[in-house]
Enzyme design. Structure first.
Site, PDB file in Angstrom:
ATOM      1  N   VAL A 202       5.465  -0.474   2.639  1.00 14.97           N
ATOM      2  CA  VAL A 202       4.404  -0.669   3.627  1.00 14.97           C
ATOM      3  C   VAL A 202       3.384  -1.642   3.031  1.00 14.97           C
ATOM      4  CG1 VAL A 202       2.632   0.432   5.044  1.00 14.97           C
ATOM      5  CG2 VAL A 202       4.741   1.652   4.508  1.00 14.97           C
TER       6      VAL A 202
ATOM      7  N   ILE B 256       0.830  -1.229   0.000  1.00 16.27           N
ATOM      8  CA  ILE B 256       0.000   0.000   0.000  1.00 16.27           C
ATOM      9  C   ILE B 256       0.852   1.260   0.000  1.00 16.27           C
ATOM     10  CG2 ILE B 256      -1.957  -1.083   1.126  1.00 16.27           C
ATOM     11  CD1 ILE B 256      -0.964   0.045   3.778  1.00 16.27           C
ATOM     12  N   GLY B 257       2.162   1.122  -0.017  1.00 19.89           N
ATOM     13  CA  GLY B 257       3.020   2.318  -0.047  1.00 19.89           C
ATOM     14  C   GLY B 257       4.471   1.930  -0.181  1.00 19.89           C
ATOM     15  N   GLU B 258       5.256   2.858  -0.722  1.00 20.45           N
ATOM     16  CA  GLU B 258       6.690   2.607  -0.905  1.00 20.45           C
ATOM     17  C   GLU B 258       7.432   3.932  -0.811  1.00 20.45           C
ATOM     18  OE1 GLU B 258       9.749   0.248  -3.941  1.00 20.45           O
ATOM     19  OE2 GLU B 258       7.614   0.453  -4.420  1.00 20.45           O
ATOM     20  N   GLY B 259       8.566   3.937  -0.099  1.00 19.86           N
ATOM     21  CA  GLY B 259       9.353   5.158   0.063  1.00 19.86           C
ATOM     22  C   GLY B 259      10.828   4.880  -0.074  1.00 19.86           C
TER      23      GLY B 259
ATOM     24  N   ASP C  96       9.299  16.257   9.359  1.00 20.84           N
ATOM     25  CA  ASP C  96       8.838  15.966   7.990  1.00 20.84           C
ATOM     26  C   ASP C  96       7.311  16.030   7.939  1.00 20.84           C
ATOM     27  OD1 ASP C  96       9.095  15.397   5.306  1.00 20.84           O
ATOM     28  OD2 ASP C  96       9.219  13.236   5.584  1.00 20.84           O
TER      29      ASP C  96
ATOM     30  N   PHE D  82      13.026   4.525   2.281  1.00 24.12           N
ATOM     31  CA  PHE D  82      13.618   3.652   3.273  1.00 24.12           C
ATOM     32  C   PHE D  82      12.996   2.257   3.283  1.00 24.12           C
ATOM     33  CE2 PHE D  82      14.464   7.755   5.766  1.00 24.12           C
ATOM     34  CZ  PHE D  82      15.698   7.908   5.138  1.00 24.12           C
ATOM     35  N   GLY D  83      11.903   2.004   2.529  1.00 25.95           N
ATOM     36  CA  GLY D  83      11.298   0.692   2.528  1.00 25.95           C
ATOM     37  C   GLY D  83       9.884   0.715   1.984  1.00 25.95           C
TER      38      GLY D  83
END
EC number: 2.3.2.27
Length: 802
Positions: A456, A448-451, A564, A453-454
């Site tokens: 989700v 459901i998410g990606e950034g 942030d 640092f890793g």
């Protein structure tokens, strides 16, 4: 006294309005009189000076305009006036200076004024004027350079004609040189000499005087002037001019000879022959000292000898120059030949180097082949020894592996000890296998998410829907983010901070409560979702985030700065209640023992640039005021629904024009005008460039936000007492009993209910969700300890029974 001051202020306003009316009708003198009287009545208002400067500018009284602008800037800085007014005065001063520069060709003062204006307040119009002024300066400098080159060309041509005794043509070229460079004394001296030869003595005298005026130390100017005066019979004037020239060069033979000739002519005019005593007497009348007269006498005695020596020396110099030119030509020819030889040698050397490199590469390849051949022969002949060596090496590697495993185990134990204090505050420690099972081995379909640092993932863990955040284990930043989030979220609990349910230290994985409505950014970027986020909900979210930040900044013993803050890190639950997330770059602030301040300093600021504090970007100092700046940008986005790029300037311009409604997001209903103005003004103050100018969240900001929230969300109570319900947050209320919950539990539908109420619902035979009417997958209930702690804190703060 106050009445008198009010009367003076009112009179000053009337003078300003009268001046503005006269200015618009171009009655500039009348406008100046009104502004002058207004400035006397109210010296603290610098707008009178800037308005009068504008009138002077239109009247072409540029010096008066510059004077008023300088006074306005000085007073504005003393009185700490608005930067825009000071910038406007500097820009107006620059406009006047540009008008003056068009005549004097000096653009530097105007450019300095424009640069100062931009430093006070950025403006596209001022920047355009600065670019135009710099271009004009470059063009003027380039034109001056071209004029000097043209003047030098005409002077050289004039010198050539002068040597050919073509004085008329020479004078014409010197005249052209004067037009191009009227500040060169040499051109006036040369033309004066031509005019002497042409017999135009008065004109020659004017050129000689101009030459001396441009450069009083230029000896040839005095020689030309004295020669004209001598030819015109003004021997006394010529003698005085030679004496002035003598001050420039006391040993000049031409000056000494001119003095002698003038003295002789003066004596003959008086009926006698000139002697040394006569020259001394004449010079004495000109008030020269005895030492100079003695020097003149001695020089006159030596003049004849020196003149002959000078003539001989001149012939020798001419011959030497001719020989030098010949040698120079030979030298240049040799240099050119040498250069060509060196270039040829360089090309040959490069080719040689390339061949050498190729040879080295071939030798290396050949050496490798020979080594491989020798290795193969050695392996064939010494296979037993090599096998025994491999066995011993294998034993050694096994020992090293055991040692490494032991060291890793020790490090893991140390790390576990380091995190033990932090993990004890969490609900549980999950294993890697549990997380893999919960996320179907981290399936992409559940991502459901990606950034940076890793990633989700959504998962079902112990009959509960959760969000699993997997940090990159090979990244030092990922490991740092893991420890930072565990460190902070294990210390703090708040209803508007995302709840950390647990972690897996082995795989650097964090487990959070799952918030089904995604992030605030999703709602602001999607037009359909944005309309569902009403203006009342937006005001509530502003208040919720403000309260969360105040809680973090007031944390004891060390304040916490998020670092942030942005809509993408503000998550929404099923009731659109906001929760702040992503504490990977947050910092616990330690108070400095030197200056009694709390800040975090870094050489590499991290965050989202469009939301980051400008002072944090420039200095690397992270303070609670850095979150205040980000909070201001988030408020502007909720007000306007626009992207963050340039949003501050858009709102500033709209407020300055008095048309704030033109930038407000009206798709979510009709905002109350008072709320719009209050929130816009508050957000712009939060986004001041200097952190010292930003307001305190727990003081002024919270007082305004709380009042706006209460006005927007006021509604009658339902079941509990009016005092409890009116002040209790909506997510503290059980959807079934409509009371503040005592023992909140999470059901299979993801909603939180009072434990007794949901159990009674299930015992009565219901197998569907009270909220969605969809079938429940199971009847297990998970205690929501974070929400229970928040409710108890709230009840204690409001002095209500637990």
């Amino acid at each position: 006294m106050e009445a008198e001051d009010d009367e003076r202020a009112a009179e000053a306003r009337r003078e300003k309005e009268a001046g503005n009316a006269a200015y618009r009708k171009l009655f500039l003198e009348t406008a100046v009189r009104h502004y002058t009287r207004g400035a006397l009545l109210d010296p603290g208002d610098i707008s009178f000076l800037t308005n009068r400067a504008a009138a002077y500018l239109l009247m072409s009284k540029y010096k008066e305009c510059v004077r008023d602008c300088d006074e306005a800037v000085e007073k504005g800085r003393e009185l700490r006036a608005d930067n825009k007014l000071v910038a406007r005065a500097l820009a107006r001063k620059a406009s006047a200076l540009l008008k003056l520069a068009a005549c004097a060709a000096d653009y530097d003062p105007a450019i300095r004024a424009l640069q100062q204006s931009l430093a006070e307040h950025y403006s596209e119009e001022t920047l355009a004027k600065l670019d135009e002024a710099e271009r004009a300066r470059k063009e003027t400098e380039e034109q001056e350079r071209l004029d000097r080159e043209a003047a030098d060309h005409h002077r050289d041509r004039g010198n050539d004609f002068f040597k050919q005794k073509r004085y008329q043509e020479a004078a014409m070229h010197y005249t052209e040189a004067m037009k191009k460079n009227p500040k060169d004394p040499r051109v006036f001296s040369n033309r004066a000499q031509c005019l002497i030869y042409l017999g135009a003595l008065p004109e020659g005298l004017e050129d000689a005087d101009k030459c001396i005026e441009l450069d009083p130390t230029f000896l040839k100017g005095y020689l030309r002037k004295a020669k004209v005066q001598f030819l015109m019979g003004n021997y006394e004037s010529a003698l005085a001019t030679y004496v002035e020239g003598l001050k420039c060069d006391p040993n000049n033979l031409e000056v000494l000879d001119g003095l002698r000739r003038c003295a002789a002519c003066i004596k003959r005019a008086n009926g006698g022959d000139a002697r040394a005593e006569d020259l001394r007497e004449i010079l004495g009348d000109l008030h020269l000292n005895d030492d100079l007269c003695n020097k003149l006498q001695k020089s006159m005695d030596e003049a004849a000898v020196l003149k002959k020596e000078a003539s001989d020396e001149r012939l020798k110099r001419i011959e030497s120059e001719r020989l030098a030119r010949t040698l120079e030509e030979v030298y240049l020819s040799q240099v050119q030949q040498r250069k060509e030889t060196e270039e040829s040698l360089s090309r040959v050397q490069q080719e040689f180097e390339q061949l050498k490199i190729q040879q080295d590469e071939i030798n290396v390849e050949l050496r490798k082949v020979n080594e491989q051949n020798e290795n193969l022969l050695g392996q064939l002949s010494d296979s037993r020894e090599h096998f025994e060596w491999l066995l011993s090496e294998h034993d050694r590697l096994l020992r090293e592996r055991d040692d490494a495993v032991r060291e890793v185990e020790e490090l893991r134990q140390k790390r576990g000890q380091m995190l033990s204090v932090l993990v004890t505050a969490m609900h549980c420690e999950f294993s890697s296998s549990e997380l893999e099972s919960a996320t179907e081995n981290f399936s992409n379909s559940l991502k459901i998410g990606e950034g940076g640092f890793g990633c989700v993932y959504k998962g079902i863990l112990r009959n509960m829907t959760v969000a699993v955040k997997v940090l990159r284990p090979d990244s030092l930043q990922g490991q740092s983010q893991f420890e930072q989030e565990v460190s902070i979220l294990s210390r703090v609990r708040h209803p508007h901070l995302v709840t950390l349910l647990g972690a897996c230290s082995e795989s650097s994985t964090l487990v959070y409560e799952f918030l089904p409505n995604g992030s605030l950014e999703d709602y602001l970027m999607c037009s359909d979702k944005r309309q569902t986020l009403t203006w009342q909900a937006r005001i509530r979210i502003i208040a919720e985030i403000c309260s969360a930040l105040i809680f973090l900044h007031k944390n004891k013993p060390h304040p916490v700065v998020h670092g942030d803050l942005k809509p993408a890190n503000i998550l929404l639950d099923v009731n659109l209640v906001s929760k702040l997330s992503d504490f990977g770059i947050s910092r616990l602030l330690i108070q400095s023992s030197t200056n009694n301040t709390t800040l975090y300093r870094t050489m590499h600021p991290v965050g989202t640039p469009l939301y980051m504090d400008p002072e944090f970007l420039s200095t690397g100092e992270l303070t609670p005021q850095s979150d205040v700046y980000s909070f201001g940008i988030v408020v502007l986005r909720l007000l306007t629904g626009k992207p963050p790029v340039g949003i501050k300037k858009i709102v500033e311009d709209a407020m300055e024009k008095g048309d704030l409604n033109s930038v407000i997001d009206t798709s979510v209903g009709e905002w109350p005008h008072l709320h719009i103005e209050q929130l816009a003004y508050l957000a712009l103050r939060c986004t001041e460039l200097s952190r010292r100018c930003r307001p305190d969240l727990s003081g002024e900001v919270w007082a305004i936000v709380e009042a706006i929230r209460d006005a927007a969300l006021s509604s009658p109570s339902s079941s509990r007492s009016a005092q409890d319900q009116n002040s209790a947050p909506s997510y503290f209320i059980c959807p079934i009993s409509q009371d503040v919950m005592d023992d909140p539990h999470i059901a299979a539908d993801g909603f939180t209910y009072e434990a007794e109420a949901i159990r009674s619902w299930l015992c009565n035979g219901h197998d569907t969700s009270p909220m969605t009417n969809l079938r429940l997958e199971h009847e297990e209930l998970i205690p929501n300890r974070a929400l229970r702690s928040a409710i108890q804190e709230w009840l204690q703060q409001h002095n209500m029974p637990l």
